[in-house]
Design a protein around this motif. Structure first.
Motif, PDB file in Angstrom:
ATOM      1  N   PHE A  57     -27.988 -70.983 -13.326  1.00  0.00           N
ATOM      2  CA  PHE A  57     -28.247 -72.101 -14.222  1.00  0.00           C
ATOM      3  C   PHE A  57     -27.426 -73.327 -13.835  1.00  0.00           C
ATOM      4  CE2 PHE A  57     -29.079 -68.457 -17.219  1.00  0.00           C
ATOM      5  CZ  PHE A  57     -30.451 -68.634 -17.264  1.00  0.00           C
ATOM      6  N   SER A  58     -28.063 -74.488 -13.882  1.00  0.00           N
ATOM      7  CA  SER A  58     -27.372 -75.736 -13.536  1.00  0.00           C
ATOM      8  C   SER A  58     -26.175 -75.987 -14.441  1.00  0.00           C
ATOM      9  CB  SER A  58     -28.349 -76.916 -13.617  1.00  0.00           C
ATOM     10  OG  SER A  58     -29.330 -76.829 -12.609  1.00  0.00           O
ATOM     11  N   ARG A  59     -26.303 -75.681 -15.718  1.00  0.00           N
ATOM     12  CA  ARG A  59     -25.186 -75.924 -16.628  1.00  0.00           C
ATOM     13  C   ARG A  59     -23.987 -75.046 -16.290  1.00  0.00           C
ATOM     14  NH1 ARG A  59     -26.362 -73.098 -22.568  1.00  0.00           N
ATOM     15  NH2 ARG A  59     -26.203 -70.943 -21.837  1.00  0.00           N
ATOM     16  N   GLN A  60     -24.264 -73.840 -15.778  1.00  0.00           N
ATOM     17  CA  GLN A  60     -23.184 -72.943 -15.408  1.00  0.00           C
ATOM     18  C   GLN A  60     -22.468 -73.449 -14.162  1.00  0.00           C
ATOM     19  OE1 GLN A  60     -22.252 -70.580 -17.293  1.00  0.00           O
ATOM     20  NE2 GLN A  60     -20.913 -69.258 -16.086  1.00  0.00           N
ATOM     21  N   LEU A  61     -23.237 -73.944 -13.188  1.00  0.00           N
ATOM     22  CA  LEU A  61     -22.604 -74.486 -11.992  1.00  0.00           C
ATOM     23  C   LEU A  61     -21.819 -75.743 -12.333  1.00  0.00           C
ATOM     24  CD1 LEU A  61     -22.041 -74.213  -9.043  1.00  0.00           C
ATOM     25  CD2 LEU A  61     -24.235 -75.299  -8.526  1.00  0.00           C
ATOM     26  N   LEU A  62     -22.327 -76.551 -13.258  1.00  0.00           N
ATOM     27  CA  LEU A  62     -21.566 -77.717 -13.704  1.00  0.00           C
ATOM     28  C   LEU A  62     -20.252 -77.281 -14.343  1.00  0.00           C
ATOM     29  CD1 LEU A  62     -21.113 -80.706 -14.333  1.00  0.00           C
ATOM     30  CD2 LEU A  62     -22.536 -80.400 -16.392  1.00  0.00           C
ATOM     31  N   LYS A  63     -20.306 -76.247 -15.181  1.00  0.00           N
ATOM     32  CA  LYS A  63     -19.080 -75.726 -15.796  1.00  0.00           C
ATOM     33  C   LYS A  63     -18.080 -75.323 -14.729  1.00  0.00           C
ATOM     34  CE  LYS A  63     -18.408 -71.572 -16.597  1.00  0.00           C
ATOM     35  NZ  LYS A  63     -17.625 -70.443 -15.978  1.00  0.00           N
ATOM     36  N   ASP A  64     -18.574 -74.642 -13.685  1.00  0.00           N
ATOM     37  CA  ASP A  64     -17.693 -74.192 -12.612  1.00  0.00           C
ATOM     38  C   ASP A  64     -17.133 -75.368 -11.813  1.00  0.00           C
ATOM     39  OD1 ASP A  64     -18.268 -71.634 -13.428  1.00  0.00           O
ATOM     40  OD2 ASP A  64     -19.633 -71.194 -11.775  1.00  0.00           O
ATOM     41  N   MET A  65     -17.962 -76.380 -11.571  1.00  0.00           N
ATOM     42  CA  MET A  65     -17.485 -77.543 -10.823  1.00  0.00           C
ATOM     43  C   MET A  65     -16.428 -78.314 -11.607  1.00  0.00           C
ATOM     44  SD  MET A  65     -18.872 -77.407  -7.890  1.00  0.00           S
ATOM     45  CE  MET A  65     -18.657 -79.046  -7.187  1.00  0.00           C
ATOM     46  N   LYS A  66     -16.600 -78.385 -12.909  1.00  0.00           N
ATOM     47  CA  LYS A  66     -15.566 -79.008 -13.746  1.00  0.00           C
ATOM     48  C   LYS A  66     -14.258 -78.220 -13.658  1.00  0.00           C
ATOM     49  CE  LYS A  66     -18.535 -81.293 -17.170  1.00  0.00           C
ATOM     50  NZ  LYS A  66     -18.978 -81.303 -18.591  1.00  0.00           N
ATOM     51  N   GLY A  89     -31.398 -83.103 -19.037  1.00  0.00           N
ATOM     52  CA  GLY A  89     -32.091 -82.014 -19.708  1.00  0.00           C
ATOM     53  C   GLY A  89     -32.425 -80.823 -18.841  1.00  0.00           C
ATOM     54  N   HIS A  90     -31.778 -80.707 -17.675  1.00  0.00           N
ATOM     55  CA  HIS A  90     -32.109 -79.633 -16.740  1.00  0.00           C
ATOM     56  C   HIS A  90     -31.060 -78.519 -16.720  1.00  0.00           C
ATOM     57  CE1 HIS A  90     -35.340 -82.127 -15.326  1.00  0.00           C
ATOM     58  NE2 HIS A  90     -34.516 -83.072 -14.884  1.00  0.00           N
ATOM     59  N   GLY A  91     -30.249 -78.431 -17.753  1.00  0.00           N
ATOM     60  CA  GLY A  91     -29.131 -77.493 -17.755  1.00  0.00           C
ATOM     61  C   GLY A  91     -29.524 -76.041 -17.620  1.00  0.00           C
ATOM     62  N   MET A  92     -30.668 -75.649 -18.172  1.00  0.00           N
ATOM     63  CA  MET A  92     -31.101 -74.255 -18.115  1.00  0.00           C
ATOM     64  C   MET A  92     -32.045 -73.989 -16.950  1.00  0.00           C
ATOM     65  SD  MET A  92     -29.429 -72.638 -20.330  1.00  0.00           S
ATOM     66  CE  MET A  92     -30.308 -71.073 -20.355  1.00  0.00           C
ATOM     67  N   GLU A  93     -32.193 -74.956 -16.060  1.00  0.00           N
ATOM     68  CA  GLU A  93     -32.996 -74.757 -14.859  1.00  0.00           C
ATOM     69  C   GLU A  93     -32.115 -74.243 -13.717  1.00  0.00           C
ATOM     70  OE1 GLU A  93     -35.143 -78.303 -13.929  1.00  0.00           O
ATOM     71  OE2 GLU A  93     -36.077 -78.420 -15.918  1.00  0.00           O
ATOM     72  N   ASP A  94     -32.760 -73.710 -12.696  1.00  0.00           N
ATOM     73  CA  ASP A  94     -32.057 -73.178 -11.536  1.00  0.00           C
ATOM     74  C   ASP A  94     -31.130 -74.230 -10.931  1.00  0.00           C
ATOM     75  OD1 ASP A  94     -31.742 -72.442  -8.551  1.00  0.00           O
ATOM     76  OD2 ASP A  94     -32.748 -70.682  -9.379  1.00  0.00           O
ATOM     77  N   SER A  95     -29.989 -73.780 -10.423  1.00  0.00           N
ATOM     78  CA  SER A  95     -29.030 -74.708  -9.809  1.00  0.00           C
ATOM     79  C   SER A  95     -29.650 -75.497  -8.665  1.00  0.00           C
ATOM     80  CB  SER A  95     -27.810 -73.938  -9.299  1.00  0.00           C
ATOM     81  OG  SER A  95     -27.138 -73.291 -10.356  1.00  0.00           O
ATOM     82  N   ALA A  96     -30.616 -74.886  -7.959  1.00  0.00           N
ATOM     83  CA  ALA A  96     -31.278 -75.579  -6.850  1.00  0.00           C
ATOM     84  C   ALA A  96     -32.160 -76.723  -7.323  1.00  0.00           C
ATOM     85  CB  ALA A  96     -32.095 -74.592  -6.027  1.00  0.00           C
TER      86      ALA A  96
END
Length: 297
Positions: A241-250, A280-287
């Protein structure tokens, strides 16, 4: 597959995108697995495959020899351990906790010290990389932090889940390695999106690039797996999930700040994911970060 009767009973807390295939893999290896998830319905597939449902993290710990966690963030781990009916409330049971979540290294060391004092249970931080497919086949990359005794106890379970298993230091070191992993992954996903847009905009055969660059300095798993996924726009169902990768990048940028390091490339990638999730793409694939470049003028 060895005799299941000779194996420890495994508790698994967090039956989600990674927890589901990891639990199924453990069942395949002949493990008895006791599970809990905040949303009980998410555990239906693993219960149908033979896992045993428990009503709380405490109940998981009391029914298990070793407890595995794979939950969203530091706060979720804290809730599962220290919350009402948490693992730390168990009167008996698990002698070891292995945390596959991606969380703060300092919090990991604090949790490990407190759990040891409270229950005598050891702690191994063992975040993973490779995605759901690798979890299902037992080929995850696992980076771990542990003391010597806990490492010996954890190895047989980790060997059921991973093909590349490395202890990089004491408790908390695995989480530091995962921070480095996510710095590379997050920056790499952004780079793959930019490389693909460059190829498409230039009018060349964009799909030919991975084979064209194979074996050279530009070659990588990102180029061979993520770039083609982006080129096909294969974002559903999501593998992450994009939101999860954002969390990790933060988390990467915060950790670097604590070390008084400036990491401009990581900071830029973090900002790119923040913009993507903000659309609005937080629950979409990180790619799907590729869409950020397709949506801009």
């Amino acid at each position: 597959m060895s005799n299941a009767a000779t194996k420890d009973v495994i508790g698994f807390i967090g039956i989600g995108l990674m927890g589901t295939p990891m639990t199924l893999r453990l069942l395949d290896q002949g493990r008895k697995v006791v599970v809990w998830n905040r949303e009980p319905s998410r555990a239906d597939p693993v219960v149908a495959a033979g896992a045993v449902w428990a009503p709380s993290p405490r109940a998981v710990a009391e029914a298990s020899d070793i407890v595995l966690l794979c939950v969203l963030n530091t706060e979720a781990v804290s809730d599962c351990i220290w919350g009402s009916d948490g693992v730390a409330e168990a009167a008996r049971g698990a002698r070891l906790l292995i945390d596959h979540s991606t969380i703060d290294p300092a919090a990991t060391r604090d949790f490990a010290t407190r759990l040891k004092a409270r229950t005598s249970a050891g702690w191994v931080d063992a975040p993973v990389s490779g995605g759901p497919a690798a979890a299902r086949t037992g080929t995850l990359t696992i980076m771990a932090g542990a003391g010597d005794t806990d490492w010996v106890a954890a190895r047989p379970v980790l060997a059921d889940l991973g093909a590349n298993i490395t202890r990089v230091g004491g408790v908390g070191a695995g989480q530091v390695a995962k921070i480095i992993n996510q710095a590379i992954v997050g920056s790499g996903f952004v780079l793959m999106a930019e490389a693909l847009r460059l190829a498409e905009q230039a009018g060349i055969d964009a799909a030919a690039i991975p084979a064209c660059l194979a074996g050279g300095f530009a070659d990588s798993t990102l180029l061979q797996r993520v770039y083609p996924q982006m080129q096909r726009r294969a974002f559903d169902p999501p593998l992450s999930f994009s939101r999860q990768l954002l969390k990790d990048m933060k988390a990467v940028t915060a950790f670097a700040d604590g070390l008084q390091l400036s990491l401009p490339m990581v900071q830029t990638a973090c900002a790119r994911y923040a913009a993507h999730v903000g659309r609005g793409h937080g629950m979409e694939d990180s790619a799907s970060i590729l869409r950020l470049y397709e949506e801009q003028p």
